[in-house]
Each structure stands twice: as C-alpha cells, then as structure tokens.
Design an enzyme around this catalytic site. Structure first.
Site, PDB file in Angstrom:
ATOM      1  N   ASP A  60      39.986  10.643  32.094  1.00  0.00           N
ATOM      2  CA  ASP A  60      38.774   9.564  32.460  1.00  0.00           C
ATOM      3  C   ASP A  60      37.285  10.318  32.281  1.00  0.00           C
ATOM      4  OD1 ASP A  60      40.200   7.601  32.818  1.00  0.00           O
ATOM      5  OD2 ASP A  60      40.204   7.313  34.888  1.00  0.00           O
ATOM      6  N   LYS A  82      35.225   5.526  30.087  1.00  0.00           N
ATOM      7  CA  LYS A  82      34.075   4.809  29.509  1.00  0.00           C
ATOM      8  C   LYS A  82      32.742   5.876  29.319  1.00  0.00           C
ATOM      9  CE  LYS A  82      32.426   1.296  32.075  1.00  0.00           C
ATOM     10  NZ  LYS A  82      32.469   0.153  32.697  1.00  0.00           N
ATOM     11  N   MET A 196      31.923   1.788  43.650  1.00  0.00           N
ATOM     12  CA  MET A 196      31.533   0.820  42.409  1.00  0.00           C
ATOM     13  C   MET A 196      30.467  -0.075  42.958  1.00  0.00           C
ATOM     14  SD  MET A 196      34.899   0.494  40.088  1.00  0.00           S
ATOM     15  CE  MET A 196      36.139   0.299  41.448  1.00  0.00           C
TER      16      MET A 196
END
Ligand code: SAH
Length: 285
Positions: A60, A82, A196
């Site tokens: 990741d 990402k 988050m």
C-alpha cells in the site's frame, strides 16, 4: 544515519527465526500483514519473516518503502495503493491479483499500513481468498490509532482519564461521514480516535458539541505519525475543524482528556539530536 543491528540483536532475530518455529510461508498461500504506521522498526518479527520469504509483495501507499528493501532478490514488488491525484486500485482488482498469484504457486505477501484488520479492508481481501480456496494468514500490525498516538506522546488510556476508547472512521464506503449515533459517541466514550477523518473533522466536532460534548475537550491531530514528517497539533474540540484545515494526511484525530498529557509525555521532541527516530513539529492551538 541508521544504527546497524548489534550482534546480540542479530543473534536474537536468528534464534527467533530458527528456534522459535516461525510458521512456514508455504507456496500458493497469502499472508496479509501489517507494516505498522511508518517507522520500519514497528513491523513485527512475523512481518519481517514474511518479507524475507515472499515471492511477490503487494504493498500500500502508506507503508515505509525501506521495508521493501528487505524482500529477497527477484521477488515481485507490486504497488496496490493510491497516490496523490491518481485513482486507487480497485479492491476487486487487488483481491483478484492476490488470488491469481497464489494460484500461480507464489508465496504472496499483502503488506498493508498499520494493522490489516483495522479500517484497512483486510477482511475483504481475506474473504476473497477464502472463497477462492486460498490458504491465508493474518499478521497483525501496530495500528496508527494506537502506536501512532504513542509516538506523539498521547497514551490511549490512563486510569485517570479514560476506561474505554472508541475507534471510528471518517469515511464510509462512499466517502461520506458514517451515520453515527452522535449522542452515544458524545456521552458514552471518553476517548474517540478517528481514522480518515481530516475532511470531516469540522463536522465531527460540531456534531459532538451539539450532542453535549464540552467544547474545551482536549483534541489532537497527529500527521504522518512515527515517520520523519510526524507533526502534531494539540487543540480543543471547538478548534478541531480549524486545526484540520492545515493538517497533512495521513492523520489520526484523538478527542478526550488523555490528550491533556500530550505535552508532558512528548518524548519524541526531547530526544537529543542527531538521532534516527522520527522528529516532530508540534503546534498548540
Ligand atoms: N490499517 C491502518 C489504517 C488504514 S486507513 C492502521 O491500522 O493504521 C488509513 C488511515 O489511517 C489514514 O487516513 C489515517 O487516518 C491513518 N493513518 C495511517 N498511517 C498513519 C500515520 N502514520 N499517521 C497518522 N495517521 C495514519
């Protein structure tokens, strides 16, 4: 400058690997492992064992790239995260890649930030594996909401401040703030740790205050915890939204009286320079 392992540490690691019968990383299997929040020293011994034994590593964006130097020569390194401004890999694609590599006979390591089963979609990948008949193992890691806070001098619990903790995410599957029971969050949990949640920090604070949480409740935002870029803002619930506007992701938000110890326990900034541990900038708002 990194300090090399002393021979006693090398011996201890070798004894763990040989004598303590670490599990065999079998061909055609997948290990879902946590890499910890950033400091490569926070990976577990099992995680290291997996890195050294893997034929393919899917990693990741949030994992420390230094860890990837520990894979054996010839192992495939596959980025599955990402990056700023780019679309993330689709979860279905990641799961399909894991299944495909395992079916091809590889020892597959899925290396995820923090702990794979904490807001990390590890369960979705594990379900895809088990449904495809692939053997897998979960290797827990140090999660950002515990180890990351510790690096910022914020204890998750103390006997004087809180006997319980609640972990929340600021994002549901569609990117919205989940529909929490705000009354319950405001009153039943003395400490709230939010993953988050930067984008929704203002709304979280407003809803908690509207539900009766004191505006002067201590709060902190810890960015890039346990990395060289670690920074910390110590503030209050009423000023959390303001602080979040300048905070950099990835960030953990913590709300509760345990944050009041953050300045006294700010061990990272008291370490003498130069040193190898992450540094930290702190602002008090
Ligand atoms: N599985 C991970 C969490 C993945 S969700 C874990 O257990 O830690 C990603 C979120 O984790 C980020 O948005 C942020 O809220 C948090 N996070 C991960 N690494 C972090 C770090 N080094 N510092 C602060 N927050 C971090």
């Amino acid at each position: 400058m990194a300090i090399p392992l002393r021979s006693a540490e090398r011996t201890a690691i070798a004894r763990l690997a040989e004598g303590l019968s670490l599990p065999k990383f079998a061909k055609s299997s997948v290990w879902l492992a946590g890499a910890g929040p950033g400091d490569p020293g926070l990976i577990t011994v099992l995680g290291l064992h997996a890195l050294a034994g893997a034929d393919a590593v899917l990693y990741d964006a949030l994992i420390n790239p230094a860890l990837l130097e520990l894979v054996r020569p010839g192992a495939d390194l596959i980025f599955a995260g990402k990056r700023r401004g780019q679309k993330s890999c689709r979860q279905a694609d990641i799961s399909a890649t894991l299944v495909g590599l395992a079916c091809a006979g590889k020892r597959v390591l899925r290396l995820k930030g923090g702990d794979p089963f904490v807001f990390g979609r590890g369960a979705e990948e594990a379900l895809a594996l088990t449904r495809a008949g692939i053997t897998f193992r979960i290797v827990p890691g140090v999660t950002a909401g515990i180890g990351g806070l510790a690096y910022a001098g914020i204890p998750l619990t103390t006997r004087d401040t809180n006997h319980s903790v609640t972990f929340i995410t600021g994002h549901d599957a569609s990117g919205h703030l989940p529909q929490f029971d705000w009354q319950a969050l405001a009153h039943a949990t003395p400490v709230l740790v939010a993953y988050m949640a930067l984008a929704h920090a203002e709304e979280i604070a407003e809803r908690l205050i509207a539900a009766g949480r004191a505006p002067h409740t201590p709060a902190a935002i810890v960015s890039a915890a346990s990395t060289e870029r670690q920074s910390r803002q110590v503030t209050t619930l009423s000023r959390l939204g303001h602080a979040a506007r300048t905070a950099q992701p990835p960030a953990i938000i913590v709300i509760g009286e345990n944050v009041s110890l953050a300045n006294e326990l700010d061990w990272l900034t008291t370490l003498p320079p130069p040193q190898d541990s992450p540094r930290q900038t702190t602002s008090v708002l």
